[in-house]
Scaffold this motif. Structure first.
Motif, mmCIF file in Angstrom:
data_model
loop_
_atom_site.group_PDB
_atom_site.id
_atom_site.type_symbol
_atom_site.label_atom_id
_atom_site.label_comp_id
_atom_site.label_asym_id
_atom_site.label_seq_id
_atom_site.Cartn_x
_atom_site.Cartn_y
_atom_site.Cartn_z
ATOM 1 N N LYS A 273 0.852 -1.178 0.000
ATOM 2 C CA LYS A 273 0.000 0.000 0.000
ATOM 3 C C LYS A 273 0.891 1.231 0.000
ATOM 4 C CE LYS A 273 -3.928 -2.151 2.364
ATOM 5 N NZ LYS A 273 -4.838 -2.109 3.532
ATOM 6 N N PHE A 274 0.622 2.138 -0.929
ATOM 7 C CA PHE A 274 1.456 3.334 -1.045
ATOM 8 C C PHE A 274 1.083 4.389 -0.005
ATOM 9 C CE2 PHE A 274 2.760 2.941 -5.801
ATOM 10 C CZ PHE A 274 3.218 1.661 -5.543
ATOM 11 N N GLY A 275 -0.164 4.324 0.467
ATOM 12 C CA GLY A 275 -0.592 5.309 1.447
ATOM 13 C C GLY A 275 -0.602 6.711 0.867
ATOM 14 N N ASN A 276 -0.470 7.669 1.732
ATOM 15 C CA ASN A 276 -0.498 9.075 1.303
ATOM 16 C C ASN A 276 0.917 9.637 1.252
ATOM 17 O OD1 ASN A 276 -1.701 11.469 0.524
ATOM 18 N ND2 ASN A 276 -1.972 12.190 2.626
ATOM 19 N N ASP A 277 1.794 8.930 0.530
ATOM 20 C CA ASP A 277 3.198 9.323 0.418
ATOM 21 C C ASP A 277 3.449 9.841 -0.994
ATOM 22 O OD1 ASP A 277 5.932 9.565 0.220
ATOM 23 O OD2 ASP A 277 6.379 7.714 1.303
ATOM 24 N N PRO A 278 3.376 11.157 -1.214
ATOM 25 C CA PRO A 278 3.507 11.698 -2.575
ATOM 26 C C PRO A 278 4.875 11.415 -3.194
ATOM 27 C CG PRO A 278 3.599 13.468 -0.950
ATOM 28 C CD PRO A 278 3.209 12.234 -0.208
ATOM 29 N N LEU A 279 5.914 11.375 -2.366
ATOM 30 C CA LEU A 279 7.258 11.134 -2.889
ATOM 31 C C LEU A 279 7.371 9.706 -3.434
ATOM 32 C CD1 LEU A 279 10.035 12.421 -3.266
ATOM 33 C CD2 LEU A 279 10.678 11.521 -1.009
ATOM 34 N N TYR A 280 6.767 8.750 -2.751
ATOM 35 C CA TYR A 280 6.849 7.355 -3.191
ATOM 36 C C TYR A 280 6.097 7.155 -4.505
ATOM 37 C CZ TYR A 280 7.283 2.295 -2.740
ATOM 38 O OH TYR A 280 7.613 0.980 -2.959
ATOM 39 N N HIS A 281 4.942 7.770 -4.642
ATOM 40 C CA HIS A 281 4.177 7.691 -5.897
ATOM 41 C C HIS A 281 5.027 8.160 -7.069
ATOM 42 C CE1 HIS A 281 0.049 6.599 -4.716
ATOM 43 N NE2 HIS A 281 0.290 7.243 -3.590
ATOM 44 N N VAL A 282 5.663 9.322 -6.912
ATOM 45 C CA VAL A 282 6.474 9.883 -7.998
ATOM 46 C C VAL A 282 7.696 9.011 -8.256
ATOM 47 C CG1 VAL A 282 7.821 11.883 -8.742
ATOM 48 C CG2 VAL A 282 5.663 12.217 -7.533
ATOM 49 N N LEU A 283 8.275 8.453 -7.200
ATOM 50 C CA LEU A 283 9.453 7.599 -7.354
ATOM 51 C C LEU A 283 9.127 6.354 -8.189
ATOM 52 C CD1 LEU A 283 12.380 6.928 -6.647
ATOM 53 C CD2 LEU A 283 11.552 5.844 -4.551
ATOM 54 N N VAL A 284 7.988 5.721 -7.918
ATOM 55 C CA VAL A 284 7.586 4.539 -8.692
ATOM 56 C C VAL A 284 7.386 4.918 -10.156
ATOM 57 C CG1 VAL A 284 5.789 2.793 -9.016
ATOM 58 C CG2 VAL A 284 6.561 3.360 -6.715
ATOM 59 N N GLN A 285 6.716 6.065 -10.383
ATOM 60 C CA GLN A 285 6.501 6.510 -11.765
ATOM 61 C C GLN A 285 7.826 6.799 -12.465
ATOM 62 O OE1 GLN A 285 3.181 7.325 -13.630
ATOM 63 N NE2 GLN A 285 4.892 6.688 -14.926
ATOM 64 N N ALA A 286 8.749 7.410 -11.743
ATOM 65 C CA ALA A 286 10.051 7.749 -12.333
ATOM 66 C C ALA A 286 10.832 6.490 -12.695
ATOM 67 C CB ALA A 286 10.860 8.610 -11.359
ATOM 68 N N TYR A 287 10.768 5.472 -11.846
ATOM 69 C CA TYR A 287 11.489 4.224 -12.122
ATOM 70 C C TYR A 287 10.885 3.515 -13.331
ATOM 71 C CZ TYR A 287 13.738 -0.303 -11.283
ATOM 72 O OH TYR A 287 14.459 -1.464 -11.410
ATOM 73 N N ILE A 288 9.549 3.462 -13.393
ATOM 74 C CA ILE A 288 8.900 2.812 -14.541
ATOM 75 C C ILE A 288 9.183 3.594 -15.821
ATOM 76 C CG2 ILE A 288 6.651 2.229 -15.554
ATOM 77 C CD1 ILE A 288 5.713 1.485 -12.743
ATOM 78 N N ASP A 289 9.134 4.918 -15.750
ATOM 79 C CA ASP A 289 9.503 5.742 -16.911
ATOM 80 C C ASP A 289 10.911 5.400 -17.391
ATOM 81 O OD1 ASP A 289 7.113 7.063 -16.875
ATOM 82 O OD2 ASP A 289 7.902 8.988 -16.196
#
Length: 826
Positions: A273-289
């Protein structure tokens, strides 16, 4: 199923695949069942038994030496795809992700927000002297210096998260050893190996070569039934010389020793669960990108977690959203989507699945359990069949979807002018398209055929000859529906059935000997239903028609009394389709088209008779005379497929009657949702053992959970979740769905919207020991549900749901937020 064929009477077949060393050759061989009259789909067993030291020390040592030296294909030097497994790979990926523009911007944004917060709270003194020594001799004001400190701290956090997240494919020596260990384990558990379609893997290699030239990724989207899924696709890619994909895996598997092993073999760890962690959301997107823009192959399970029921689960949109965003935003030019079906003769984890579905808490993964799985490795679990749908362009899919909403996009950002609701719809279409194509690519295993037949027959048991006859009949129906049956190498049906029974074992299917004919019976219906559910997707439309017609058939009497009008049939089929829209993957043609197609198919199979008017419009539907003469065996097959799910929905709805507040309690009372679902399961177990419920599968925790999800979407129940606490969600019946009580006795009255809803489901429910279901529910069952429901109200909260004064979201808000959240990040 292939019939018995005389020697020499072999049809002309497409070539099979032979892998020798590092060369791919073709040669003729057998076929997999498909539509009659079409070319067969050839296959090959990719994994053979490997040498064991005690049995043949020379072969064992020879295999070890070949892997250590990296001889031929084992070297994994000439694979198709972008470079992986070299020293410095991990650091290169970390550097690329850390410099991703969105991640850099998010760190800057969070640092700025923190500085503003500190200013507001008086924690930052703007007049304090700047320290030039700590900033390379620069005179920096305190605000800027503090912001830089926060940003540096955030970058350290990102570095730690990245180190825990990214795959670390650094060493070819390691991956050669990992391949050897994995195949040793798999060939001991699945002694008949991994089978693939020759045409499909040759096509996949061709697609991979084109993708490598364009520096594009292949995104593998498999179904998920077992932890073995991870290994099987990696083994195939390694053996066929295709670059291994980075595999998205939940960090619950990141346990000591095993976690490091998997991470170096290609696992990408993400939080459950990512929860309400905005930095983690962006980090996952950046890695997949980063992965997709560099053309690295990628793999994630479209269902999220493993299916405990054997059928496909609804798509989970988390990682799919990131993939869609990468291409839809224009940050990645394109990616190729490859749906993958993985089917098993027997799934290792089914026993633990059954415990969970019957209400036992899920055990946390640990190394001891994985080591103890070595006892499983001595079993003979049959084979694994992996099938690849034809890959397709994600960019073309997005362009097609956006063109339907607006004109064809001209900007690099394909979804720049698409609103939140439309984005969510595109994402949903993406997920269900993949699921549909997984079903299309799937093959039906022998164990699934036998399990399905055993669970769709009346009576205590069945003889060997009859079992084989019905398996033949089922194979014919599978092929008519465009499905595929696993390759039997022209073995006679009796032999295939015997093999399937051996794999299922005596704990699932028992044998009675000493009779005039060897007879088989179901021992563990709940566990066997896992294998039946592997076939159910092919027959959902026909099953819906059959159980809708059953509302008349169950009345008994002559044929004229068991006839239903087309309009009545359409009403009941529509109702059931809505009820199960989150449970099954329906054909995309729409309700009316699917119904007409199903009627034609059932009519062609002499299961039903359809009376039409002069314009060929259906008017009346009934069982055919031929079907009546054969004891309704084919009609019953379709009903038996769906009855357990109807029972589960009926049980879930009956359990809602216990949520009507007692007369003495206030009306606006909220109960714990998890406890309400557990209460429903306990009610179901009680009704099953008392004979009011026909199927133990109806107490399946997963199906009951899905039923409650439908109730929420239909507005039957209102749920609330605290935004500030981790307390479980609470729920109550919507006012217009709450049953009335007798003002004097306090007993529930059998009328109202909820009662009518129960009655609609019960129309298609299998008749049990009570011939008058309505009367039974209105008296004893209703009273039992009410009695059990009172325990929920003892600890219920009045007025303020799901939190002690904290801010809450109600059902309508939650459903709307889910849609917006799903789309806003696209």
């Amino acid at each position: 199923m292939p019939a018995k064929e005389a020697a020499g009477d072999v049809p002309k077949l497409a070539p099979d695949l032979e892998i020798v060393g590092d060369q791919v050759r073709i040669q003729p061989t057998g076929f997999t069942g498909g539509l009659e009259g079409t070319d067969g789909i050839t296959e090959r067993r990719l994994m053979h038994q490997m040498g064991r030291f005690r049995e043949n020390p020379f072969d064992f040592l020879r295999e070890i030496s070949l892997f250590v030296s990296g001889t031929g294909w084992r070297a994994y030097d000439d694979f198709i795809g972008q470079p992986i497994f070299y020293s410095g790979f991990s650091e290169k990926m970390k550097s690329s992700v850390a410099s991703h523009s969105a991640l850099v911007s998010k760190i800057e944004e969070l640092a700025e927000l923190q500085v503003k917060t500190e200013e507001k709270e008086g924690l930052l003194t703007l007049t304090s002297p700047a320290s030039s020594s700590s900033n390379g001799g620069r005179n920096v004001d305190p605000r800027t210096r503090r912001k830089e400190e926060i940003a540096a701290n955030l970058r350290e956090v990102v570095d730690t998260m990245l180190d825990n997240m990214i795959c670390k494919m650094e060493s070819k020596s390691f991956i050669r050893g990992a391949y050897y260990v994995t195949t040793q384990a798999l060939t001991r558990a699945y002694h008949q190996g991994i089978h693939v379609s020759s045409e499909e893997v040759l096509r996949l290699r061709s697609v991979a070569e084109e993708a490598a030239k364009k520096k594009q990724s292949i995104v593998f989207l498999p179904c998920h039934k077992s932890h073995v899924d991870y290994a099987s696709l990696q083994v195939i890619c390694y053996r066929l010389g295709i670059a291994l994909p980075v595999v998205v895996a939940g960090d619950n598997l990141n346990i000591p020793l095993l976690g490091s092993f998997l991470q170096h073999a290609g696992a990408m760890w993400i939080r459950r669960k990512f929860g309400n962690d905005p930095l983690y959301h962006v980090l996952v997107q950046a890695y997949i990108d980063t992965l997709l823009s560099n053309g690295h192959n990628f793999e994630c399970f479209v269902e999220g977690g493993r299916s405990r029921t054997g059928k496909l689960l609804p798509p989970k949109y988390g990682i799919l959203r990131y993939i869609l965003d990468s291409v839809g935003s224009g940050r990645v030019e394109d990616a190729l989507i490859c749906p993958v079906s993985t089917q098993y003769d027997k799934v290792i984890e089914t026993e633990s699945y059954i415990s969970e579905l019957l209400g036992q808490p899920k055990q946390k993964e640990n190394l001891r359990d994985f080591i103890s799985a070595s006892s499983v490795l001595s079993l003979k679990l049959g084979r694994i069949d992996v099938r690849f749908h034809e890959p397709w362009s994600l960019r073309e899919f997005i362009t097609q979807q956006t063109t339907r909403i607006h004109r064809a996009p001209t900007e690099k950002n394909l979804m720049s002018n698409i609103g939140a609701d439309e984005r969510a719809r595109i994402l949903r279409t993406f997920g269900y398209r993949v699921l549909s194509q997984i079903n299309d690519a799937s093959v039906i295993m022998p164990t699934a055929l036998v399990g399905t037949v055993l669970l769709t027959l009346r009576g205590r048991g069945v003889g060997k000859a009859e079992l084989s006859r019905r398996v033949d009949w089922l194979c014919g129906r599978v092929k008519e529906k465009g499905g595929r049956v696993a390759h039997f190498y022209r073995a006679p049906t009796e032999q295939v059935v015997e093999r399937a029974l051996d794999v299922l074992g005596p704990k699932l299917v028992g044998r009675t000997v000493g009779l005039a004919e060897e007879t088989f019976y179901v021992v563990d219906r709940f566990q066997l239903s896992f294998y039946r559910n592997m076939t159910i997707h092919l027959f959902i439309p026909e099953a819906l028609v059959s159980v809708a017609l059953y509302s008349r058939v169950k009345q008994g009497g002559g044929p004229s009394n068991q006839t239903i009008s087309y309009d009545e049939l359409l009403t009941q089929v529509s109702f059931l389709s809505q009820l199960f829209r989150g449970e099954f993957i329906f054909p995309p043609e729409g309700l009316t088209a699917n119904l007409e197609k199903s009627l034609l198919g059932l009519e062609r199979g002499n299961v039903i008779k359809v009376t039409r008017d002069e314009s060929n419009v259906p008017q009346m539907i009934e069982l055919s005379e031929q079907e009546r003469k054969c004891g309704r065996e084919n009609y019953d097959f379709y009903c038996f497929l769906l009855w357990p799910f109807i029972e589960a929905c009926w049980l879930g709805t009956v359990s809602l009657t216990g949520l009507a507040p007692p007369l003495a309690d206030p009306e606006n009372v909220w109960v714990d949702m998890n406890k309400a679902q557990n209460n429903a399961q306990l009610l179901g177990k009680t009704l099953y053992h008392q004979g009011d419920l026909s199927y133990i599968e109806a107490v399946n925790k997963e199906i009951l959970k899905n039923s409650y999800q439908r109730f929420e979407e239909e507005g039957i129940i209102i749920t609330a979740k605290s935004k500030e606490t981790r307390e479980p969600p609470t729920m109550r019946l919507a006012p217009d769905w709450t049953p009335e009580r007798d003002p004097e006795t306090g007993k529930l009255l059998p009328h109202g919207k909820l009662w009518e809803f129960i009655r609609m489901i019960a129309q298609s429910r299998r008749e049990g020991k009570n011939r008058r279901d309505g009367e039974t529910i209105s008296s004893r069952v209703l009273e039992l549900s009410d009695t059990m429901g009172r325990s929920l109200f003892q600890n219920a909260r009045p007025v303020k749901p799901a939190g002690a004064g904290g801010e809450v979201e109600l059902s309508s808000q939650i459903l709307r937020r889910r849609t917006i959240d799903t789309a806003s990040k696209l």
